[in-house]
Write an enzyme that holds these catalytic residues in place. Structure first.
Site, PDB file in Angstrom:
ATOM      1  N   GLU A  86       9.677  16.101  14.948  1.00 56.13           N
ATOM      2  CA  GLU A  86      10.151  16.187  13.824  1.00 56.13           C
ATOM      3  C   GLU A  86       9.165  17.256  12.919  1.00 56.13           C
ATOM      4  O   GLU A  86       7.816  17.001  12.769  1.00 56.13           O
ATOM      5  CB  GLU A  86       9.762  14.830  13.255  1.00 56.13           C
ATOM      6  CG  GLU A  86      10.303  14.593  11.785  1.00 56.13           C
ATOM      7  CD  GLU A  86       9.954  13.238  11.219  1.00 56.13           C
ATOM      8  OE1 GLU A  86       8.957  12.610  11.487  1.00 56.13           O
ATOM      9  OE2 GLU A  86      11.183  12.466  10.669  1.00 56.13           O
ATOM     10  N   GLY A 144       7.251   5.557   8.052  1.00 57.18           N
ATOM     11  CA  GLY A 144       6.260   6.706   8.078  1.00 57.18           C
ATOM     12  C   GLY A 144       6.425   7.108   9.426  1.00 57.18           C
ATOM     13  O   GLY A 144       7.535   7.103   9.877  1.00 57.18           O
ATOM     14  N   GLY A 194       3.711   3.933  13.113  1.00 55.77           N
ATOM     15  CA  GLY A 194       4.815   2.902  13.450  1.00 55.77           C
ATOM     16  C   GLY A 194       4.464   2.074  14.980  1.00 55.77           C
ATOM     17  O   GLY A 194       4.373   0.771  14.935  1.00 55.77           O
ATOM     18  N   CYS A 253      13.192  11.664   6.317  1.00 58.74           N
ATOM     19  CA  CYS A 253      13.324  11.293   7.431  1.00 58.74           C
ATOM     20  C   CYS A 253      14.591  11.415   8.174  1.00 58.74           C
ATOM     21  O   CYS A 253      14.850  11.403   9.383  1.00 58.74           O
ATOM     22  CB  CYS A 253      12.979   9.722   7.677  1.00 58.74           C
ATOM     23  SG  CYS A 253      13.726   8.713   6.524  1.00 58.74           S
ATOM     24  N   LYS A 312       0.917  -1.261  -0.127  1.00 57.91           N
ATOM     25  CA  LYS A 312      -0.083   0.063   0.044  1.00 57.91           C
ATOM     26  C   LYS A 312       0.817   1.245  -0.038  1.00 57.91           C
ATOM     27  O   LYS A 312       1.477   1.484   0.998  1.00 57.91           O
ATOM     28  CB  LYS A 312      -0.948   0.170   1.231  1.00 57.91           C
ATOM     29  CG  LYS A 312      -2.034   1.211   1.109  1.00 57.91           C
ATOM     30  CD  LYS A 312      -2.456   1.729   2.451  1.00 57.91           C
ATOM     31  CE  LYS A 312      -1.646   2.911   2.769  1.00 57.91           C
ATOM     32  NZ  LYS A 312      -1.856   4.231   2.019  1.00 57.91           N
ATOM     33  N   GLU A 317      10.884   1.988   9.704  1.00 57.39           N
ATOM     34  CA  GLU A 317      11.426   3.310   9.425  1.00 57.39           C
ATOM     35  C   GLU A 317      10.695   4.295   9.693  1.00 57.39           C
ATOM     36  O   GLU A 317       9.737   4.544   8.916  1.00 57.39           O
ATOM     37  CB  GLU A 317      12.382   2.934   8.189  1.00 57.39           C
ATOM     38  CG  GLU A 317      13.519   4.258   8.126  1.00 57.39           C
ATOM     39  CD  GLU A 317      14.241   4.281   6.906  1.00 57.39           C
ATOM     40  OE1 GLU A 317      14.230   3.556   6.238  1.00 57.39           O
ATOM     41  OE2 GLU A 317      14.926   5.517   6.730  1.00 57.39           O
TER      42      GLU A 317
HETATM   43  P1  NDP Z   1       1.763   8.449   7.954  1.00 61.71           P
HETATM   44  O1  NDP Z   1       2.557   7.629   8.934  1.00 61.71           O
HETATM   45  O2  NDP Z   1       0.249   8.440   8.491  1.00 61.71           O
HETATM   46  O3  NDP Z   1       1.861   7.772   6.592  1.00 61.71           O
HETATM   47  C1  NDP Z   1       2.768   6.756   6.214  1.00 61.71           C
HETATM   48  C2  NDP Z   1       1.992   5.475   5.430  1.00 61.71           C
HETATM   49  O4  NDP Z   1       1.198   4.951   6.384  1.00 61.71           O
HETATM   50  C3  NDP Z   1       1.066   5.829   4.306  1.00 61.71           C
HETATM   51  O5  NDP Z   1       1.152   5.099   3.526  1.00 61.71           O
HETATM   52  C4  NDP Z   1      -0.185   5.966   5.139  1.00 61.71           C
HETATM   53  O6  NDP Z   1      -1.205   5.741   4.405  1.00 61.71           O
HETATM   54  C5  NDP Z   1      -0.044   4.853   6.105  1.00 61.71           C
HETATM   55  N1  NDP Z   1      -1.008   4.581   7.261  1.00 61.71           N
HETATM   56  C6  NDP Z   1      -1.727   5.978   7.926  1.00 61.71           C
HETATM   57  N2  NDP Z   1      -2.384   5.253   8.823  1.00 61.71           N
HETATM   58  C7  NDP Z   1      -2.111   4.232   8.912  1.00 61.71           C
HETATM   59  C8  NDP Z   1      -2.771   3.251   9.769  1.00 61.71           C
HETATM   60  N3  NDP Z   1      -3.346   3.389  10.816  1.00 61.71           N
HETATM   61  N4  NDP Z   1      -2.148   1.922   9.462  1.00 61.71           N
HETATM   62  C9  NDP Z   1      -1.661   1.505   8.674  1.00 61.71           C
HETATM   63  N5  NDP Z   1      -1.024   2.338   7.885  1.00 61.71           N
HETATM   64  C10 NDP Z   1      -1.358   3.763   7.911  1.00 61.71           C
HETATM   65  O7  NDP Z   1       2.601   9.682   7.977  1.00 61.71           O
HETATM   66  P2  NDP Z   1       1.982  11.175   7.460  1.00 61.71           P
HETATM   67  O8  NDP Z   1       1.714  11.252   6.013  1.00 61.71           O
HETATM   68  O9  NDP Z   1       0.462  11.273   8.151  1.00 61.71           O
HETATM   69  O10 NDP Z   1       2.831  12.159   7.840  1.00 61.71           O
HETATM   70  C11 NDP Z   1       2.817  12.466   9.232  1.00 61.71           C
HETATM   71  C12 NDP Z   1       4.279  12.720   9.993  1.00 61.71           C
HETATM   72  O11 NDP Z   1       4.996  11.434   9.795  1.00 61.71           O
HETATM   73  C13 NDP Z   1       5.131  13.605   8.873  1.00 61.71           C
HETATM   74  O12 NDP Z   1       5.117  14.902   9.312  1.00 61.71           O
HETATM   75  C14 NDP Z   1       6.638  12.973   9.480  1.00 61.71           C
HETATM   76  O13 NDP Z   1       6.997  13.556  10.603  1.00 61.71           O
HETATM   77  C15 NDP Z   1       6.245  11.645   9.460  1.00 61.71           C
HETATM   78  N6  NDP Z   1       6.611  10.802   8.346  1.00 61.71           N
HETATM   79  C16 NDP Z   1       7.927  10.176   8.166  1.00 61.71           C
HETATM   80  C17 NDP Z   1       8.207   9.541   7.093  1.00 61.71           C
HETATM   81  C18 NDP Z   1       9.482   8.857   7.036  1.00 61.71           C
HETATM   82  O14 NDP Z   1      10.125   8.628   5.987  1.00 61.71           O
HETATM   83  N7  NDP Z   1      10.189   8.264   8.270  1.00 61.71           N
HETATM   84  C19 NDP Z   1       7.525   9.485   5.819  1.00 61.71           C
HETATM   85  C20 NDP Z   1       6.190  10.000   6.279  1.00 61.71           C
HETATM   86  C21 NDP Z   1       5.789  10.936   7.268  1.00 61.71           C
HETATM   87  P3  NDP Z   1      -1.951   7.370   3.991  1.00 61.71           P
HETATM   88  O15 NDP Z   1      -1.066   8.226   2.997  1.00 61.71           O
HETATM   89  O16 NDP Z   1      -3.158   6.827   3.013  1.00 61.71           O
HETATM   90  O17 NDP Z   1      -2.647   8.004   5.243  1.00 61.71           O
END
Ligand code: NDP
Length: 495
Positions: free
Chosen positions: A391, A237, A242, A293, A184, A259
């Site tokens: 962050e 994410g 996480g 990140c 996904k 990660e």
């Molecule tokens: P999320 O952690 O929500 O998104 C990452 C992925 O997880 C997306 O594919 C998202 O789908 C999915 N996701 C969201 N909710 C769930 C759930 N309950 N169960 C399983 N999967 C889920 O990040 P955000 O986009 O909300 O960003 C928020 C903050 O996260 C950022 O400001 C940043 O600080 C951090 N972040 C860190 C990243 C990294 O590389 N370490 C990458 C992205 C964000 P969907 O997009 O459809 O919600």
């Protein structure tokens, strides 16, 4: 803003891939607008939990039914290499849609797609290099075998900041190990993952090995992490999601690799080459508009060089071109969506209200068609401020000062995260002391945010679990089976 000729006149429509068939979802569609231009660029299915069930069933059938894990590693490697060739052939098309959905500069997307191909080539080698061990030292009558086997069906959830590159840090290693997968991507940036599905089909991947369900975190991501028939979840994410993934994994004790976030320190010693450091620091915090990140967002500089370093950083931040990602001269593009932009601006406001000194930036940039935030610099940042702890995931740098190396290490480690750290120093002893003292999974000395498939990545503390890429990148997706073969006359146990 002038309309760029590369902007599509109509959004491109995509379908999901489940068990070798492409199709829409009962859940409807999601239309993605370019965050830099505000025009619709793609339409992807709005997947449902039922789609995830079908995808998991297809992945399970393929995993247990044969045709992937059991075939010679050389055949798997050939498919991965072919996929890498096709990525390079389709580089421009992949890069354009990546830019249109993410807002990052087009030249950067081209580099990321090329880097992704490199990861696919590297992982193809790992398919054939994967091996077990034997223990021939257990005595004349015994032989010990250690087998590496694919872990099974993997759920792969990826974010929007480096959609195609992060996919390449994981998917080819998952496939090299012989696993099958349900993926996904982020709902904001799904297209290049779906295009990768098509590329794998063209490369000869058997149906059902890779299944893609696009849609929102709730329900699609949640259905994956909760699924009782998924053996492992790889999630990249936020630390918030996480943590919920780890909790959900308890239901069937699935393995989890994560990660997550970072609040990455950048330490500059008094003897550092300040010109090089300033350029690296500006790159480290503005690359991908800070939505990275491993972004270097906490500058910890020796008090004796704070002033000249700050002046150099200010000068460079003033020069960096921010704007339309389709214009080649722009180094920094748009923020991925309005929510993220509002979050960044909110954190900047907190920085000001909590006593940080805003030296430059701090506001949304014109034109208002897209989500652009000015490169932002705070001085006088202290440990209790939100911008020092959370962050920001935006183009925001905070500066603090230190006196001794021990202070710098303590300040660098004063975070719940441990993803990455950078050191700028001309003193070998000091840089080694800092490198050994700072608890982070990835570090750079006199450079930043570079790497390649050879290097392992992952975080300490609340930045993650497990390691991806590098010589053992494939191991994460395997189980180890330990076998003793008795060759001698068995001594009866029952006497
Ligand atoms: P999320 O952690 O929500 O998104 C990452 C992925 O997880 C997306 O594919 C998202 O789908 C999915 N996701 C969201 N909710 C769930 C759930 N309950 N169960 C399983 N999967 C889920 O990040 P955000 O986009 O909300 O960003 C928020 C903050 O996260 C950022 O400001 C940043 O600080 C951090 N972040 C860190 C990243 C990294 O590389 N370490 C990458 C992205 C964000 P969907 O997009 O459809 O919600």
């Amino acid at each position: 803003m002038t309309v760029h000729p590369k902007l599509p006149s109509a959004p491109r429509k995509f379908q999901n891939l489940i068990g070798g068939s492409w199709g829409d979802s009962q859940g409807g569609e999601i239309v993605r607008l370019s965050p830099a231009h505000g025009v619709p660029v793609s339409v992807v299915p709005r997947g449902t939990a039922a789609d995830v069930d079908k995808a998991v069933a297809a992945a399970r059938r393929r995993f247990e039914g044969g045709g992937w894990a059991e075939i010679p590693a050389a055949s798997r490697a050939a498919i991965l290499r072919k996929a890498a060739d096709l990525i390079l052939q389709q580089k421009d098309e992949l890069a354009l849609i990546e830019t249109l959905e993410s807002g990052k500069p087009l030249w950067q997307s081209v580099n990321e797609v090329t880097g992704a191909a490199d990861l696919w080539y590297y992982a193809s080698g790992q398919a054939q290099a994967m091996h077990g061990e034997t223990f021939n030292n257990l005595g004349h009558d015994s032989l010990g075998l250690v087998l590496r086997e694919p872990i099974g069906v993997v759920g792969l959830i990826t974010p929007w900041n480096f959609p195609f590159y992060i996919l390449a840090e994981r998917l080819p290693f998952i496939l090299a190990a012989g696993c099958t997968v349900v993926m996904k991507p982020s709902e904001h940036t799904s297209s290049t993952t779906l295009m990768m599905g098509r590329i794998l089909e063209q490369a000869g991947l058997p149906e059902g090995v890779v299944n893609i369900v696009t849609g929102y975190g709730d329900p699609v991501g949640q259905a994956i992490v909760n699924h009782m028939d998924i053996d492992m979840v790889s999630f990249t994410g936020s630390t918030r999601v996480g943590r919920s993934t780890v909790i959900a994994s308890a239901a069937n004790i699935k393995k989890v690799s994560l990660e997550l976030g970072g609040k990455n320190p950048v330490v500059v010693t008094a003897d550092a080459d300040l010109d090089k450091a300033a350029d690296g620091i500006v790159y480290g915090v503005l690359h991908n508009a800070g939505q990275c990140c491993v972004s270097g967002s906490r500058l910890i500089v020796h008090e004796s060089v704070e002033k000249p370093l700050t002046e150099r950083i200010l000068e460079l931040m003033g020069k960096v071109r921010v704007g339309d990602p389709l214009v080649p001269e722009n180094r920094v593009g748009a923020i991925v969506n309005e929510t993220q932009m509002t979050r960044i601006l909110g954190l900047i406001d907190q920085g000001k209200s909590q006593g940080g000194k805003l030296v430059t930036g701090g506001a949304r940039m014109e034109p208002r068609a897209g989500y652009f935030v000015e490169p932002t610099l705070f001085t006088g940042v202290t440990r209790d401020m939100t911008i020092a702890r959370e962050e920001v995931f935006g183009p925001v740098l905070g500066i603090s000062t230190f006196r001794s190396t021990a202070d710098a290490i303590r300040m660098a480690n004063d975070t719940e995260y441990g993803l990455a750290a950078t050191i700028w120093s001309s003193d070998l002893r000091k840089s080694m002391d800092l490198m050994r003292g700072i608890r982070a999974g990835r570090m750079w000395i006199n450079t930043t945010i570079t790497g390649g498939p050879e290097m392992p990545i992952g975080g300490y503390k609340q930045s993650g679990l497990g390691r991806e890429t590098g010589p053992s990148g494939i191991d994460e997706y395997t189980e180890v089976k330990s076998v003793i073969v008795d060759l001698g006359a068995r001594q009866p146990w029952v006497i």
